[in-house]
Write a protein that holds these residues in place. Structure first.
Motif, mmCIF file in Angstrom:
data_model
loop_
_atom_site.group_PDB
_atom_site.id
_atom_site.type_symbol
_atom_site.label_atom_id
_atom_site.label_comp_id
_atom_site.label_asym_id
_atom_site.label_seq_id
_atom_site.Cartn_x
_atom_site.Cartn_y
_atom_site.Cartn_z
ATOM 1 N N ASP A 114 79.448 56.087 42.788
ATOM 2 C CA ASP A 114 80.173 57.370 41.883
ATOM 3 C C ASP A 114 78.486 57.554 41.448
ATOM 4 N N ALA A 115 78.217 58.973 41.528
ATOM 5 C CA ALA A 115 77.106 59.346 41.077
ATOM 6 C C ALA A 115 77.542 60.567 39.704
ATOM 7 N N SER A 116 78.585 60.620 39.461
ATOM 8 C CA SER A 116 79.199 61.616 38.676
ATOM 9 C C SER A 116 78.395 61.443 37.356
ATOM 10 N N SER A 117 77.996 62.495 36.339
ATOM 11 C CA SER A 117 77.376 62.348 35.098
ATOM 12 C C SER A 117 77.920 63.558 34.110
ATOM 13 N N SER A 166 69.457 66.298 47.476
ATOM 14 C CA SER A 166 69.010 65.863 48.616
ATOM 15 C C SER A 166 67.754 64.851 48.338
ATOM 16 N N GLY A 167 67.318 64.175 49.587
ATOM 17 C CA GLY A 167 66.197 63.300 49.197
ATOM 18 C C GLY A 167 66.278 62.101 48.258
ATOM 19 N N ILE A 168 67.468 61.671 48.052
ATOM 20 C CA ILE A 168 67.967 60.695 47.249
ATOM 21 C C ILE A 168 67.311 59.227 47.380
ATOM 22 N N LYS A 169 66.454 58.763 46.758
ATOM 23 C CA LYS A 169 66.069 57.562 47.150
ATOM 24 C C LYS A 169 65.670 56.503 46.021
ATOM 25 N N TYR A 170 66.233 55.480 46.066
ATOM 26 C CA TYR A 170 66.080 54.490 45.087
ATOM 27 C C TYR A 170 64.746 53.416 45.367
ATOM 28 N N ASP A 171 63.769 53.543 44.651
ATOM 29 C CA ASP A 171 62.474 52.695 45.029
ATOM 30 C C ASP A 171 62.525 51.474 43.956
ATOM 31 N N ASP A 188 80.498 65.928 39.313
ATOM 32 C CA ASP A 188 81.149 65.018 39.950
ATOM 33 C C ASP A 188 80.561 65.183 41.440
ATOM 34 N N LEU A 189 79.997 63.877 41.569
ATOM 35 C CA LEU A 189 79.315 63.470 42.867
ATOM 36 C C LEU A 189 79.454 62.167 43.420
ATOM 37 N N ASP A 190 79.517 61.968 44.590
ATOM 38 C CA ASP A 190 79.618 60.687 45.269
ATOM 39 C C ASP A 190 78.305 60.378 46.249
ATOM 40 N N TYR A 191 77.502 59.405 45.910
ATOM 41 C CA TYR A 191 76.530 58.940 46.935
ATOM 42 C C TYR A 191 76.833 58.069 48.034
ATOM 43 N N LYS A 192 76.526 58.256 49.282
ATOM 44 C CA LYS A 192 76.575 57.217 50.453
ATOM 45 C C LYS A 192 75.308 56.586 50.964
ATOM 46 N N ASP A 193 75.124 55.365 50.635
ATOM 47 C CA ASP A 193 73.871 54.839 50.810
ATOM 48 C C ASP A 193 73.522 54.449 52.600
ATOM 49 N N GLY A 195 63.232 44.479 44.952
ATOM 50 C CA GLY A 195 64.358 44.473 45.677
ATOM 51 C C GLY A 195 64.295 45.388 46.774
ATOM 52 N N PRO A 196 65.315 45.518 47.407
ATOM 53 C CA PRO A 196 65.356 46.748 48.500
ATOM 54 C C PRO A 196 65.281 48.051 48.250
ATOM 55 N N ASP A 197 64.484 48.859 48.744
ATOM 56 C CA ASP A 197 64.623 50.407 48.643
ATOM 57 C C ASP A 197 65.973 50.768 49.239
ATOM 58 N N VAL A 198 66.535 51.703 48.941
ATOM 59 C CA VAL A 198 67.773 52.220 49.419
ATOM 60 C C VAL A 198 67.623 53.995 49.589
ATOM 61 N N ASP A 199 67.889 54.501 50.675
ATOM 62 C CA ASP A 199 68.019 55.740 50.894
ATOM 63 C C ASP A 199 69.564 56.261 50.835
ATOM 64 N N PHE A 200 69.984 57.262 50.443
ATOM 65 C CA PHE A 200 71.031 57.828 50.307
ATOM 66 C C PHE A 200 71.409 59.095 51.263
ATOM 67 N N ASP A 201 72.534 59.576 51.606
ATOM 68 C CA ASP A 201 72.832 60.679 52.221
ATOM 69 C C ASP A 201 72.926 61.667 51.215
ATOM 70 N N ASP A 202 72.456 63.107 51.783
ATOM 71 C CA ASP A 202 72.770 64.145 50.879
ATOM 72 C C ASP A 202 74.146 64.266 50.228
ATOM 73 N N ALA A 203 74.162 64.863 48.923
ATOM 74 C CA ALA A 203 75.598 64.816 48.274
ATOM 75 C C ALA A 203 75.974 66.369 47.732
#
Length: 179
Positions: A167-170, A119-124, A155-160, A129-137
Motif C-alpha cells: 500500500d503506497a497510499s498517502s 514510475s521508476g520507483i526504486k528503493y535503494d 490511493d496507490l498500490d506498488y507491486k515489487d 539490504g536488497p535494493d527493490v524495484d517496483f512496477d509503475d503505479a
C-alpha cells in the motif's frame, strides 16, 4: 525554506486565480503507506521508511477558461524520501505524473480530483539490504484547498519485482504557485 521555494524569485503564492494558460510549481509533503523497512541507529532511535512517504517537487502547466470556476493542471515531478543516516543514502525515489481538475469558489476555497502515476520507483538500501524495484503505479488523488495550500489523499498500490504488493497510499500537504 519551502515557502521561499514557492516564491520563485518573487512570484506570489496563488492557486486558480489566473485565467488562460500558465505554469505551475508544486511542493508536496506526504506520509503513509506500508512500512518498507525499519532502521535502528547507534543512538537507539529507529526510523521507518514508508512506501507513500516523501517530498515531491513538480513543475507543469494549468488552464482555466475566462469566467469559469473549472481548471485543469498537469505536472511532472520527483518524489523522494531518505533516512537520517549519516553514513548511507537509503531512499525511495520515483517520478510523479499528475493530471487533475479543480473547481474554485470565489472565496478562494477549491476542490480537486485527478489521477497520479508513479514510475521508476526504486528503493535503494545502499548496501544495508536488497535494493527493490517496483512496477509503475496509477491511482486517484483528491484535494481540498484554500488559495495556495491543500490537503491531499492519494490511493496507490506498488507491486515489487518479487510479486509482493505494498500500500503506497498517502495523505499530504500541497503548496502551489501558478503564474
Amino acid at each position: 525554506m519551502l515557502c521561499s521555494l514557492l516564491m520563485l524569485g518573487g512570484l506570489p503564492l496563488a492557486h486558480a486565480e489566473h485565467e488562460g494558460f500558465g505554469f505551475t510549481f508544486e511542493a508536496d509533503l506526504e506520509y503513509g503507506g506500508d512500512d518498507l523497512a525499519t532502521f535502528e541507529f547507534t543512538d537507539g532511535s529507529t526510523q521507518d521508511i514508508k512506501t507513500g512517504q516523501g517530498i515531491t517537487a513538480a513543475l507543469g502547466g494549468h488552464y482555466r477558461a475566462t469566467g469559469s470556476p473549472f481548471s485543469v493542471r498537469g505536472t511532472v515531478g520527483y518524489k523522494y524520501v531518505t533516512t537520517k543516516a549519516s553514513n548511507a543514502d537509503i531512499s525511495i525515489g520515483r517520478t510523479v505524473l499528475e493530471l487533475a481538475g479543480n473547481y474554485l469558489w470565489d472565496n478562494g476555497w477549491w476542490v480537486g480530483a485527478g489521477i497520479t502515476h508513479h514510475s521508476g520507483i526504486k528503493y535503494d538500501a545502499d548496501g544495508f539490504g536488497p535494493d527493490v524495484d517496483f512496477d509503475d503505479a496509477t491511482g486517484p488523488t483528491l484535494e481540498v484547498g484554500w488559495r495556495w495550500i491543500a490537503l491531499t489523499y492519494t490511493d496507490l498500490d506498488y507491486k515489487d519485482e518479487f510479486g509482493g504488493e505494498w500500500d503506497a497510499s498517502s495523505v499530504g500537504l500541497k503548496l502551489t504557485t501558478k503564474f
